[in-house]
Design an enzyme around this catalytic site. Structure first.
Site, PDB file in Angstrom:
ATOM      1  N   LYS A 120      75.170  84.393  41.012  1.00 26.61           N
ATOM      2  CA  LYS A 120      74.421  84.754  39.619  1.00 26.61           C
ATOM      3  C   LYS A 120      74.858  86.084  39.232  1.00 26.61           C
ATOM      4  O   LYS A 120      75.188  86.905  39.957  1.00 26.61           O
ATOM      5  CB  LYS A 120      72.986  84.590  39.623  1.00 26.61           C
ATOM      6  CG  LYS A 120      72.371  85.483  40.711  1.00 26.61           C
ATOM      7  CD  LYS A 120      70.910  84.901  40.778  1.00 26.61           C
ATOM      8  CE  LYS A 120      70.385  85.818  41.869  1.00 26.61           C
ATOM      9  NZ  LYS A 120      68.868  85.428  42.050  1.00 26.61           N
ATOM     10  N   CYS A 158      55.786  86.407  40.963  1.00 29.19           N
ATOM     11  CA  CYS A 158      56.715  85.384  41.013  1.00 29.19           C
ATOM     12  C   CYS A 158      55.892  84.092  41.117  1.00 29.19           C
ATOM     13  O   CYS A 158      54.625  84.113  41.642  1.00 29.19           O
ATOM     14  CB  CYS A 158      57.613  85.281  41.957  1.00 29.19           C
ATOM     15  SG  CYS A 158      57.297  84.939  43.695  1.00 29.19           S
ATOM     16  N   CYS A 178      57.901  76.685  44.375  1.00 32.78           N
ATOM     17  CA  CYS A 178      59.029  77.195  44.594  1.00 32.78           C
ATOM     18  C   CYS A 178      59.605  76.636  46.081  1.00 32.78           C
ATOM     19  O   CYS A 178      58.773  77.235  46.837  1.00 32.78           O
ATOM     20  CB  CYS A 178      59.019  78.604  44.370  1.00 32.78           C
ATOM     21  SG  CYS A 178      60.795  79.624  44.956  1.00 32.78           S
TER      22      CYS A 178
END
Length: 657
Positions: A229, A452, A458
């Site tokens: 990324k 988060c 996740c």
């Protein structure tokens, strides 16, 4: 390999590189598996699906032995500068109700996430977002991610308008050109979207010294896209609402005295992802690279992208971010290579004022007679829960007033273009839905915190984050009050794993999941996120929060300079001094237990069982004063808790008994 200034050596490639090469520019195996009557994709398809803006997840709360996982999908928007038009917001709201888990989540990268989508509904959700002026292309995957920019919609400050403009243009410049996105989700139909600026199209087609590849479908990326990324932000001098030092590339708008754009300062090489117990992975702040004129900014961005594309590590994904290239090469060598692609020298970096944290909460003038309103969204979760009904409130406001919004880099929301005549009605509507709009009415620890999502969605989460931080902040506040720091607050950030999505490594106090119900603790970041924190201990059981923090807070109260913030104090005195004080610190004897699980450290407690916040029982065993101090000293030196060290010693002693 490519027609670059000095061609890199051919590397052994990771599995993901082969997947990208076989994907036919992000089409397969997603296209094939999308037609299959299954609840999930294969691992190969999952990796390619990320480029389209979606992660396959499962609800880990629902895992049961012998049963298939509760598979679901998260979709993330690509929203440069956090811009969400009214139509798109209402569509996202509706989709989250009909197909998701009834919430939206504003991310720390100025996008929205929808969680809980089933595979059978995936195409419908993708298509609805695209047809409502939205996109998810490039929100995940090995390419340029959502470009950040300050969310403040100032109409009388041209530098902010330039930041938005160039965030949009660079997002367009680096958008994947493959037709796969529209083929998969709209059956090849390309929806009408904003017309691309001619200078952006020209810049994409312009091949300077190998910045473009001989690839008809992806002239910048090629069939392998980026090694990992790639994150870019555009900001203005002094505005650090986007954590500019954490980006692969940050551009800072430079204007002349008349407010006209002249160019950009350029920083490169920031990044926060790391892996526990892997010393070759680390967090890094971006370095100043230089200055570029506005006429050359697209070419320079392409030159930086090409440098990382061609020289980034494609064999080891843990070493694939551009920060490692900067670290391995050094700024001078990196800049020289960028200049080979760029075709000219990069000018010196221009002096800038200090960067400050901004969150833009509350009512503000936007400079054209209209107003904007910054709304604090705890952990970014837009939901209706009890008397707190933010989701309903935003739906009513956007439906009634057709207001655009900007998401912030701290997962808050800004509504703007508000007529002064609408202010009172909007304020009353929010208050009726239990929403606090005055910044002064928000607990400061909550206001400056981020977490988060972590569990249960996740797949990388080691422990809790979003669901845990409200209780943790309450315990920290109770402890601050107890030691006489009632008016103190600081930046707290928490993640459930070391990937750092909530940027804990820039916080004054950072918690990074390291084991179930345990966290690595980072201290010493600056209040304005301009200095990295450092790891203080590797594993702190969360039930020991008060025992761990109390001596540090007392030391801070005792030795701080006038007006000194907590992170600055930790950085100034250093960890050796903090550890020495904690070794010598003796807390008052055990007080009665509070509902928050507050436990005071004791010198010689009688053996007892003490309930803690998790609902479990923690047993205490008394020791002599001298042994207690020795145990605490060794634990501090080894970066462990006394519980961990004592447990290790007892297990070793009892092993053969």
């Amino acid at each position: 390999m490519v027609n670059s200034p000095t061609s890199p050596s051919v590397q052994k490639r990771s599995k993901n590189e082969a997947l990208k090469e076989r994907s036919n520019y992000l089409r397969e195996p997603v296209a094939t598996e999308l037609l299959q009557d299954t609840t999930r994709f294969t691992e190969d398809a999952i990796q390619i699906l990320k480029f389209h803006g979606s992660y396959q997840q499962d609800n880990r709360d629902n895992r049961a032995k012998g049963q298939e996982k509760d598979y679901q999908f998260m979709l993330r928007t690509r929203s440069p500068g956090g811009f969400i038009p009214p139509e798109l917001y209402l569509t996202l709201d509706r989709l989250s109700q009909e197909y998701g888990n009834h919430t939206l989540r504003a991310t720390t990268r100025q996008g929205f996430q929808i969680h809980g989508i089933l595979k059978k509904n995936l195409k419908t959700v993708f298509a609805s977002i695209i047809r409502s002026m939205g996109s998810t292309l490039g929100a995940c995957g090995d390419l340029n991610r959502n470009i950040m920019a300050p969310p403040a919609p100032y109409k009388n400050r041209p530098e902010y308008q330039y930041a938005w403009e160039y965030a949009n243009h660079i997002a367009d410049l680096l958008t994947p050109q493959t037709g796969a996105y529209y083929e998969l989700w709209l059956d090849g139909e390309k929806v009408i979207s904003a017309e691309e600026a001619p200078e952006v199209k020209a810049a994409r087609e312009r091949n300077l010294n190998g910045t473009n590849l001989p690839d008809p479908e992806e002239p910048i990326y090629g069939q392998h896209y980026m090694p990992r990324k790639f994150k870019i932000a555009v900001t203005v001098p002094g505005d650090n609402s986007i954590d500019l030092y954490t980006q692969d590339v940050s551009l800072v708008v430079i204007t002349n005295k008349k407010g006209k754009l002249e160019g950009f300062n350029v920083l490169a090489g920031g990044g926060l992802g790391r892996t526990h117990n892997k010393e070759d992975t680390f967090v890094r702040m971006a370095d100043a690279i230089g200055y570029v004129s506005k006429e050359d900014v697209y070419d320079l961005v392409k030159a930086i992208v090409a440098t990382q594309r061609d020289y980034g590590d494609r064999a080891n994904r843990r070493h694939a971010r551009m920060k490692y290239l900067l670290q391995d090469w050094g700024v001078e060598k990196f800049t020289a290579k960028v200049e080979e692609y760029f075709g000219k020298k990069i000018a010196p970096y221009k002096p800038l004022p200090a960067f400050k944290y901004q969150d833009y909460l509350g009512w503000n003038e936007q400079g054209d007679g209209k107003l904007f309103l910054g709304i604090s969204v705890e952990n970014g979760r837009v939901k209706d829960e009890g008397t707190f009904r933010l989701k309903s409130a935003l739906r009513e406001i956007v439906q009634q007033y057709s207001l655009p919004m900007r998401l912030t880099g701290n997962h808050n929301i800004i509504l703007y273009d508000i007529e002064p005549s609408q202010q009172l009605a909007i304020e009353q509507l929010l208050e009726q839905h239990g929403i606090q709009i005055s910044p002064e009415g928000i607990e400061p620890l909550v206001r400056y915190s981020m977490a988060c999502p972590a569990l249960p969605t996740c797949g990388l989460a080691i422990t809790e984050s979003e669901r845990a931080i409200p209780g943790i902040l309450e315990r920290i506040r109770a402890l601050l009050d107890k030691v006489g720091l009632e008016n103190e607050h600081f930046v707290v950030r928490m993640t459930g794993c070391p990937n750092g999505c909530a940027r804990p490594y820039m916080a004054e106090l950072g918690f990074v999941g390291s084991a179930p119900e345990s966290y690595q603790v980072w201290l010493g970041g600056s209040p304005d996120q301009t200095r990295l924190a450092q790891a203080y201990v590797d594993r702190m059981p969360i039930h020991e929060l008060e025992l761990f923090l109390e001596p540090i807070f007392v030391f801070f109260k005792k030795e701080r300079k006038a007006g000194e913030k907590f992170g600055d104090f930790c950085d100034r005195v250093g960890f050796d001094a903090i550890r020495q004080y904690t070794v010598e610190y003796e807390s008052p004897k055990l007080n009665s237990q509070s509902d928050t699980g507050l436990v005071n450290e004791v010198i010689k407690p009688e053996p007892s069982a003490i309930p803690v916040a998790s609902g479990k029982t923690r047993y205490r065993v008394g020791v002599r004063d001298e042994l207690y101090k020795r145990l605490k000293n060794v634990a501090t030196k080894q970066g462990k808790t006394m519980t961990e060290l004592a447990a290790e010693a007892l297990e070793a002693y009892l092993k053969d008994i």
